[in-house]
Design a protein around this motif. Structure first.
Motif, PDB file in Angstrom:
ATOM      1  N   LEU A 177       3.212 -10.625  13.105  1.00 29.28           N
ATOM      2  CA  LEU A 177       3.156  -9.337  13.798  1.00 29.28           C
ATOM      3  C   LEU A 177       3.622  -8.203  12.889  1.00 29.28           C
ATOM      4  CD1 LEU A 177       4.484 -10.360  17.303  1.00 29.28           C
ATOM      5  CD2 LEU A 177       2.172  -9.673  16.705  1.00 29.28           C
ATOM      6  N   ILE A 178       4.672  -8.480  12.134  1.00 24.88           N
ATOM      7  CA  ILE A 178       5.184  -7.418  11.263  1.00 24.88           C
ATOM      8  C   ILE A 178       4.211  -7.135  10.122  1.00 24.88           C
ATOM      9  CG2 ILE A 178       7.075  -6.822   9.716  1.00 24.88           C
ATOM     10  CD1 ILE A 178       8.942  -8.169  11.606  1.00 24.88           C
ATOM     11  N   HIS A 179       3.518  -8.167   9.660  1.00 28.57           N
ATOM     12  CA  HIS A 179       2.482  -7.907   8.655  1.00 28.57           C
ATOM     13  C   HIS A 179       1.439  -6.953   9.198  1.00 28.57           C
ATOM     14  CE1 HIS A 179       3.950 -11.222   6.183  1.00 28.57           C
ATOM     15  NE2 HIS A 179       3.114 -10.816   5.252  1.00 28.57           N
ATOM     16  N   ILE A 180       1.020  -7.185  10.456  1.00 21.88           N
ATOM     17  CA  ILE A 180       0.013  -6.298  11.032  1.00 21.88           C
ATOM     18  C   ILE A 180       0.565  -4.878  11.096  1.00 21.88           C
ATOM     19  CG2 ILE A 180      -1.360  -5.805  13.076  1.00 21.88           C
ATOM     20  CD1 ILE A 180      -1.346  -8.712  13.736  1.00 21.88           C
ATOM     21  N   TYR A 181       1.801  -4.769  11.572  1.00 19.88           N
ATOM     22  CA  TYR A 181       2.428  -3.449  11.667  1.00 19.88           C
ATOM     23  C   TYR A 181       2.464  -2.750  10.326  1.00 19.88           C
ATOM     24  CZ  TYR A 181       6.147  -0.095  12.714  1.00 19.88           C
ATOM     25  OH  TYR A 181       6.895   1.030  12.877  1.00 19.88           O
ATOM     26  N   SER A 182       2.798  -3.526   9.281  1.00 22.14           N
ATOM     27  CA  SER A 182       2.954  -2.906   7.959  1.00 22.14           C
ATOM     28  C   SER A 182       1.647  -2.337   7.444  1.00 22.14           C
ATOM     29  CB  SER A 182       3.455  -3.935   6.945  1.00 22.14           C
ATOM     30  OG  SER A 182       4.579  -4.571   7.428  1.00 22.14           O
ATOM     31  N   VAL A 183       0.533  -2.920   7.886  1.00 17.84           N
ATOM     32  CA  VAL A 183      -0.750  -2.396   7.427  1.00 17.84           C
ATOM     33  C   VAL A 183      -0.843  -0.920   7.771  1.00 17.84           C
ATOM     34  CG1 VAL A 183      -3.233  -2.518   7.752  1.00 17.84           C
ATOM     35  CG2 VAL A 183      -1.903  -4.604   7.526  1.00 17.84           C
ATOM     36  N   GLY A 184      -0.362  -0.614   9.003  1.00 19.24           N
ATOM     37  CA  GLY A 184      -0.411   0.790   9.393  1.00 19.24           C
ATOM     38  C   GLY A 184       0.728   1.595   8.773  1.00 19.24           C
ATOM     39  N   TYR A 185       1.929   1.020   8.792  1.00 17.12           N
ATOM     40  CA  TYR A 185       3.093   1.805   8.373  1.00 17.12           C
ATOM     41  C   TYR A 185       3.050   2.167   6.902  1.00 17.12           C
ATOM     42  CZ  TYR A 185       8.038   3.084   8.294  1.00 17.12           C
ATOM     43  OH  TYR A 185       9.214   3.752   8.165  1.00 17.12           O
ATOM     44  N   MET A 186       2.616   1.207   6.059  1.00 21.97           N
ATOM     45  CA  MET A 186       2.661   1.425   4.611  1.00 21.97           C
ATOM     46  C   MET A 186       1.363   1.963   4.058  1.00 21.97           C
ATOM     47  SD  MET A 186       5.704   0.349   3.842  1.00 21.97           S
ATOM     48  CE  MET A 186       5.674   0.154   2.087  1.00 21.97           C
ATOM     49  N   SER A 187       0.473   2.394   4.934  1.00 18.15           N
ATOM     50  CA  SER A 187      -0.864   2.730   4.450  1.00 18.15           C
ATOM     51  C   SER A 187      -0.866   3.914   3.490  1.00 18.15           C
ATOM     52  CB  SER A 187      -1.792   3.029   5.624  1.00 18.15           C
ATOM     53  OG  SER A 187      -1.237   4.082   6.380  1.00 18.15           O
ATOM     54  N   HIS A 188       0.144   4.762   3.583  1.00 14.37           N
ATOM     55  CA  HIS A 188       0.139   5.903   2.678  1.00 14.37           C
ATOM     56  C   HIS A 188       1.057   5.702   1.487  1.00 14.37           C
ATOM     57  CE1 HIS A 188      -2.141   8.377   5.425  1.00 14.37           C
ATOM     58  NE2 HIS A 188      -1.375   7.932   6.393  1.00 14.37           N
ATOM     59  N   GLU A 189       1.616   4.512   1.368  1.00 13.17           N
ATOM     60  CA  GLU A 189       2.608   4.321   0.327  1.00 13.17           C
ATOM     61  C   GLU A 189       1.989   3.880  -0.982  1.00 13.17           C
ATOM     62  OE1 GLU A 189       5.779   4.835   0.417  1.00 13.17           O
ATOM     63  OE2 GLU A 189       5.788   5.436   2.507  1.00 13.17           O
ATOM     64  N   GLY A 190       2.663   4.191  -2.062  1.00 11.95           N
ATOM     65  CA  GLY A 190       2.276   3.626  -3.354  1.00 11.95           C
ATOM     66  C   GLY A 190       2.792   2.199  -3.426  1.00 11.95           C
ATOM     67  N   GLY A 191       2.218   1.414  -4.281  1.00 14.33           N
ATOM     68  CA  GLY A 191       2.677   0.039  -4.428  1.00 14.33           C
ATOM     69  C   GLY A 191       2.362  -0.830  -3.232  1.00 14.33           C
ATOM     70  N   TYR A 192       1.274  -0.506  -2.556  1.00 14.27           N
ATOM     71  CA  TYR A 192       0.867  -1.234  -1.347  1.00 14.27           C
ATOM     72  C   TYR A 192       0.733  -2.711  -1.636  1.00 14.27           C
ATOM     73  CZ  TYR A 192      -1.891  -1.697   2.999  1.00 14.27           C
ATOM     74  OH  TYR A 192      -2.357  -2.028   4.240  1.00 14.27           O
ATOM     75  N   TYR A 193       0.071  -3.060  -2.707  1.00 10.98           N
ATOM     76  CA  TYR A 193      -0.163  -4.484  -2.998  1.00 10.98           C
ATOM     77  C   TYR A 193       1.153  -5.184  -3.285  1.00 10.98           C
ATOM     78  CZ  TYR A 193       0.756  -3.844  -7.959  1.00 10.98           C
ATOM     79  OH  TYR A 193       1.355  -3.580  -9.157  1.00 10.98           O
ATOM     80  N   ARG A 194       2.081  -4.439  -3.904  1.00  9.21           N
ATOM     81  CA  ARG A 194       3.371  -5.025  -4.266  1.00  9.21           C
ATOM     82  C   ARG A 194       4.144  -5.382  -3.012  1.00  9.21           C
ATOM     83  NH1 ARG A 194       8.021  -2.318  -6.227  1.00  9.21           N
ATOM     84  NH2 ARG A 194       6.967  -0.353  -5.852  1.00  9.21           N
ATOM     85  N   PHE A 195       4.038  -4.481  -2.015  1.00 11.72           N
ATOM     86  CA  PHE A 195       4.755  -4.711  -0.769  1.00 11.72           C
ATOM     87  C   PHE A 195       4.278  -5.991  -0.112  1.00 11.72           C
ATOM     88  CE2 PHE A 195       7.287  -3.415   2.714  1.00 11.72           C
ATOM     89  CZ  PHE A 195       6.630  -3.823   3.860  1.00 11.72           C
ATOM     90  N   PHE A 196       2.977  -6.146  -0.011  1.00 13.67           N
ATOM     91  CA  PHE A 196       2.478  -7.332   0.674  1.00 13.67           C
ATOM     92  C   PHE A 196       2.690  -8.591  -0.140  1.00 13.67           C
ATOM     93  CE2 PHE A 196       0.907  -6.196   4.675  1.00 13.67           C
ATOM     94  CZ  PHE A 196       0.600  -4.852   4.615  1.00 13.67           C
ATOM     95  N   ALA A 197       2.661  -8.445  -1.449  1.00 16.30           N
ATOM     96  CA  ALA A 197       2.971  -9.621  -2.279  1.00 16.30           C
ATOM     97  C   ALA A 197       4.401 -10.075  -2.024  1.00 16.30           C
ATOM     98  CB  ALA A 197       2.769  -9.279  -3.756  1.00 16.30           C
ATOM     99  N   TYR A 198       5.321  -9.108  -2.008  1.00 12.18           N
ATOM    100  CA  TYR A 198       6.714  -9.468  -1.772  1.00 12.18           C
ATOM    101  C   TYR A 198       6.885 -10.038  -0.364  1.00 12.18           C
ATOM    102  CZ  TYR A 198       8.090  -6.770  -5.905  1.00 12.18           C
ATOM    103  OH  TYR A 198       8.244  -6.285  -7.178  1.00 12.18           O
ATOM    104  N   LEU A 199       6.206  -9.442   0.579  1.00  7.25           N
ATOM    105  CA  LEU A 199       6.354  -9.885   1.958  1.00  7.25           C
ATOM    106  C   LEU A 199       5.883 -11.333   2.092  1.00  7.25           C
ATOM    107  CD1 LEU A 199       7.538  -8.066   4.114  1.00  7.25           C
ATOM    108  CD2 LEU A 199       5.268  -7.733   5.025  1.00  7.25           C
ATOM    109  N   ASN A 200       4.739 -11.625   1.482  1.00  3.95           N
ATOM    110  CA  ASN A 200       4.251 -13.004   1.530  1.00  3.95           C
ATOM    111  C   ASN A 200       5.180 -13.941   0.791  1.00  3.95           C
ATOM    112  OD1 ASN A 200       2.107 -12.530   3.116  1.00  3.95           O
ATOM    113  ND2 ASN A 200       0.535 -13.007   1.621  1.00  3.95           N
ATOM    114  N   LEU A 201       5.715 -13.469  -0.301  1.00  7.97           N
ATOM    115  CA  LEU A 201       6.669 -14.293  -1.051  1.00  7.97           C
ATOM    116  C   LEU A 201       7.870 -14.624  -0.188  1.00  7.97           C
ATOM    117  CD1 LEU A 201       7.065 -15.343  -3.984  1.00  7.97           C
ATOM    118  CD2 LEU A 201       8.550 -13.403  -4.340  1.00  7.97           C
TER     119      LEU A 201
END
Lengths: 691, 166, 113
Positions: free
Chosen positions: A102-126
């Motif tokens: 659920l939080i991953h889904i939320y982050s798609v919207g919350y972090m959409s304007h952020e730099g380092g988007y891929y880094r965030f999801f990589a860390y989150l999955n890690l």
């Protein structure tokens, strides 16, 4: 037990997602990155659900799978890559994957304007990978891998906005404070190896069960081991004395706070204690200490939450306080109650954090509650879900928080490790919790919206956020560019949908634990019973101390009146808290300032979090830094090592310099050297002749 | 007996000349002292029955080489020595070293002199020129020829080195 | 009648005086002359031994052979070489004097490091 569920896939899938996003995500579009991350998390959740369904409802022994190749074999000690699925890990794995998804889904919207988007999801999955390793491991060493790994992921995610000094420092602080606890955890593991020769759960717990130990009276092996494990848990689960990293961890993006510092990572300590209940049950002193620490943390953090003005900080202290409740539950050996509260807390705390994120998103990055207000009409969906979560955390029936909190408090009251005093502290804390949560609720959603409120008082919260509220949160600055308007707006549906789901869970999640005296059959406790009861206890006459610990075997002759009275008291405390919050922050908003000016000294101390950070800084950090600088850096590194190396160079240079003087260009000195040489040879020949 | 007295006299003259060579400041005086040394050495050679050697000592050494030295001294018009700071090594290490060596050798010789015998002129045909010539042109022919080449090289070298840069 | 050791002592004394001159004097030519003095001392020693072996041939260790007169021959060669060396050496001194304008050996220190 025999069917192979390939449990190793569950942690591995997020790792693959992290690898893909981490290695190639820089070139992906945002949509691709989020698709990868969501896909692997979703499949992991589905697999976990299927695995749980396959072994439902689980028997007396756990489902264990070991990978065919060994991990560590060192002499007589070996640690496998093993996975352990019993009722406890079933709950944990579903919570982690479900809430995580659920939080991953939320982050798609919350972090959409952020730099380092891929880094965030990589860390989150890690993070998901490590957390799942932690909860599914079948031995302490693999759990420790996950334990350390979530610490690493936490560091990476707290310091996500690494260009900000405060964020980088907060990440370091989290990691270092965690390490202190990890050290104790390691000592505990070493003691286990020394005593049992293995770290596998079934080996250790099986040996304990076979040997029919009786609980220790003094401070023996089990007590020391349990205390070491407990200290490790205080680091990870932010209890006194190692809680100081959690409030600073709010520097990370809000989904991180929700996932890691509310729902999953900080619960690892509770999980570990619940998993080690066999050891703790044999160490009454350790249990007492756990209970005291839990209780102390709960009320201590609650008082600190009263004075905070940053919305995330209030929630951070609330998390510490609720973790204190869970610790307290484990301390009175009501492990099932602790896990139950862990589950409900995951739901409503994640909801609170995500909701706060939604609020912050709505007001364009502002995090100080004094600049919010009146948002009820502007962001209604967010308002309603946050309301549900607030009621849940306050412990008002029939929402989730009430059932789990009541179970804990009931166990505390009846336990020899708890008693009425600690119960009373717990009830007061419940009242405080309700107060500060509704304070947050009122300040954020009621009153009038004052985005330009004056924060200039010198004695107000000296956090980095207050001082640099405008654009300090990089999210905020990104958002302003993205939307380019000054209006308060509701979050997109991709952020709201998880909120709604979590709200439903916050309402209904407690219904699996409705206690008997109200009429339910406390499903969750029965579910966890096979784990919490060791077989030896069920079969024979338990020691008197243990008899009370076991909630299942508590005889039914406990009067339901007493139970109702206890439950009623905690609800009353919650309603008192609501009343005072309503009074101070809705009806008469000038009251808080009058009160704080009257108790100015105490208020300042609470506002500065009892100067604990400063205290740690003076007692530990400064001396260590001085030691490191003076002794190790200047003394050893520069003096000894550099001295040796440079000295070797200088010595050769010096010798060369001296030898150079032979080449003086002066003929007479050359003549002299020749003469000396000749004389030496002659002397040698004479000496030979004389011999 | 007579030999001993003669030896002592000429030996003293030798040493006196050598010491004078050291003590004189003007090189010409040193050169003349060296001539004295060589002359007395020639007399000592005679005492040892080395007629040929004594002769060539006077003719070649004192007569040719020392004359060359005197020519060069006069050519370069070298004046008295100035006092300059020399090498400390020479003073500190060299001088004591040599003194020690001399003392050692002397001591050895004095203590071992019992084993050695004494020297006399055994027969009057010992140092005769034709005996030396026989040795020189038979057993030492190769070195003799090589030394003549050596002299040739020396002449060429001296001529080249002595030429003025033009 | 004159003990051999006397000649040898004289030779050693002359040699050491030559070394002193070689070490202590500053004029190049004087140093050169000290070298000649050393050579002369050695010559004396050769001649003395030539005479000694002539009369005490029985004192040779068994199996060793010697022609006593070769001492004189050796002195001959020494003198020849000394002459050659003196010639070349003086030529070098002259050329050094031409460039450095001094006969003081301490001033000829261009090879100093």
């Amino acid at each position: 037990m025999t069917k192979n569920l390939y449990l190793w896939v569950i942690p591995l899938l997020p790792l693959v997602g992290a690898a893909i996003n981490g290695l190639f995500g820089r070139r992906f579009k945002n949509a691709m990155v989020s698709a990868v991350a969501l896909l692997f998390t979703a499949v992991s959740f589905g697999w976990a659900a299927w695995a749980v369904y396959s072994v439902w409802p689980g028997g007396a022994t756990a489902h264990i799978e070991t990978l065919p190749f060994p991990w560590i074999t060192a002499g007589s000690f070996s640690a496998p890559f093993g996975f352990y699925l019993d009722q406890l890990s079933m709950i944990m794995v579903l919570v982690v994957t479900g809430v995580g998804f659920l939080i991953h889904i939320y982050s798609v919207g919350y972090m959409s304007h952020e730099g380092g988007y891929y880094r965030f999801f990589a860390y989150l999955n890690l993070f998901m990978f490590f957390m799942l390793t932690l909860v599914l491991a079948n031995n302490y060493l693999l759990m420790f891998v996950g334990w350390e790994g979530v610490g690493l992921a936490s560091y990476l995610l707290i310091g996500f906005y690494f260009l900000k000094d405060s964020a980088a420092n907060a990440g370091k602080k989290a990691f270092i404070v965690n390490r202190i606890g990890d050290f104790a955890f390691l000592i505990g593991m070493f003691l286990l190896i020394q005593h049992f020769g293995s770290l596998n759960y079934d080996t250790v717990f099986g040996k304990i069960a076979e040997a029919h130990f009786s609980p220790e009276v003094g401070w023996g092996f089990f007590t020391i081991t349990a205390l070491c494990l407990m200290f490790g848990a205080t680091g990870k689960s932010a209890q006194v004395p190692l809680y100081v990293w959690l409030p600073d961890a709010m520097e990370g993006p809000t989904p991180v706070s929700a996932l890691i510092h509310a729902a999953t990572m900080v619960t690892a300590g509770i999980y570990m204690i619940a998993r080690s209940h066999a050891i703790f049950n044999l160490a009454p002193h350790a249990l007492e200490i756990v209970a005291i620490i839990g209780c102390l943390t709960a009320i201590f953090a609650a008082t600190m939450g009263l004075a905070q003005t940053d919305i995330k900080r209030v929630l951070a202290y609330s998390t510490v306080s609720q973790l204190g409740y869970m610790f307290l539950a484990c301390g009175v050996a009501a492990y099932a109650a602790g896990i139950f509260h862990l589950m409900t807390h995951a739901f409503f705390k994640a909801l609170l954090f995500l909701g706060a994120g939604s609020v912050i998103h709505a007001v364009g990055g502002e995090q100080d509650m004094r600049r919010m207000g009146g948002l009820r009409t502007k962001i209604p969906v967010t308002f309603w879900v946050v309301t549900i979560a607030t009621i849940a955390i306050a412990g008002i029936p029939p929402f989730a928080g009430f059932f789990s909190k009541d179970q804990i408090l009931g166990a505390v009251f009846h336990s020899p490790y708890g008693g009425p005093v600690i119960w009373a502290v717990g009830v007061i804390t419940a009242g405080l919790t309700s107060f500060y949560m509704f304070r947050l609720w009122f300040m954020t959603f009621f009153g009038e919206y004052k985005p330009d409120a004056d924060l200039g008082d010198a004695h107000l919260a000296p956090t980095a956020h207050a001082a640099s509220a405008h654009g300090a949160d990089a999210h905020g600055s990104g958002h302003d560019d993205g939307h380019g308007h000054g209006g308060v707006h509701e979050s997109p549906w991709v952020m709201l949908a998880p909120l709604v789901i979590l709200a439903v869970l916050s309402v209904a999640g407690g219904w699996v634990g409705i206690p008997e005296f109200i009429g339910g059959n406390n499903k969750i406790e029965h579910f966890l019973a096979p784990v919490m009861e060791s077989p030896a206890v069920a079969g024979e006459q338990p020691a008197p101390a243990m008899k009370v610990l076991d909630p299942i075997s508590r005889p039914e002759e406990k009067p339901t009146n007493e139970e109702l009275l206890l439950a009623g008291t905690s609800v009353a405390a919650a309603i008192f808290g609501f009343f005072f919050a309503w009074l101070l922050y809705y009806k008469k908003p000038e009251l808080p300032d009058r009160i704080t000016s009257k108790i100015h000294g105490i208020y300042t101390m609470v506002l500065h979090k009892y100067y604990v950070d400063e205290g740690y800084g003076a007692i530990f950090v400064k001396p260590l830094l001085a030691l490191s600088t003076v002794v190790f850096w200047r003394g050893v590194d520069q003096g000894v090592i550099d001295g040796l190396v440079n000295g070797a160079g200088a010595t050769s240079k010096g010798i060369g310099n001296e030898l150079r003087r032979m080449q003086s260009g002066n003929i007479r000195s050359y003549a002299a050297w020749v003469a000396i040489g000749g004389a030496a040879v002659l002397a040698y020949m004479i000496w030979l002749g004389v011999k | 007996m007579v030999h001993q007295v003669l030896f002592i006299v000429f030996g003293l003259i030798c040493v006196a000349g050598a010491i004078n060579l050291l003590l004189q400041r003007h090189p010409i005086n040193s050169a003349l002292s060296l001539v004295v040394v060589m002359a007395s050495l020639a007399l000592i050679y005679l005492l040892l029955g080395a007629e040929f050697v004594a002769a060539i000592q006077v003719i070649v050494y004192a007569g040719a080489i020392m004359v060359l030295f005197v020519f060069v001294i006069m050519l370069l018009n070298a004046g008295e020595e100035e006092r300059t700071r020399g090498s400390r090594v020479a003073l500190i290490l060299g001088v004591p070293g040599v003194i020690i060596l001399a003392a050692t050798v002397g001591w050895l010789l004095v203590t071992g002199s019992g084993q050695l015998g004494s020297v006399t002129i055994a027969s009057s045909d010992f140092g005769e020129t034709h005996a030396i010539a026989r040795l020189l042109f038979k057993d030492f022919l190769l070195p003799f020829e090589i030394t003549s080449v050596l002299i040739l090289i020396a002449i060429m070298g001296a001529v080249v080195l002595g030429k003025r840069e033009s | 009648m004159v003990p051999l050791s006397w000649y040898l002592i004289l030779s050693a004394v002359l040699f050491c005086l030559g070394v002193f001159g070689f070490l202590l004097k500053r004029n190049i030519i004087t140093i050169f002359m000290s070298i000649e003095l050393m050579l002369n001392a050695v010559n004396l020693s050769f001649v003395a031994f030539a005479n000694y072996w002539n009369t005490h041939l029985d004192k040779l260790p068994s199996g060793a052979q010697m022609v006593p007169l070769s001492g004189h021959v050796f002195v001959f060669f020494v003198m020849v070489v000394a002459a050659a060396e003196a010639a070349v050496g003086l030529a070098i001194i002259i050329s050094v004097f031409r460039t450095r304008e001094t006969l003081n050996v301490d001033r000829v220190n261009l090879l100093k490091l």
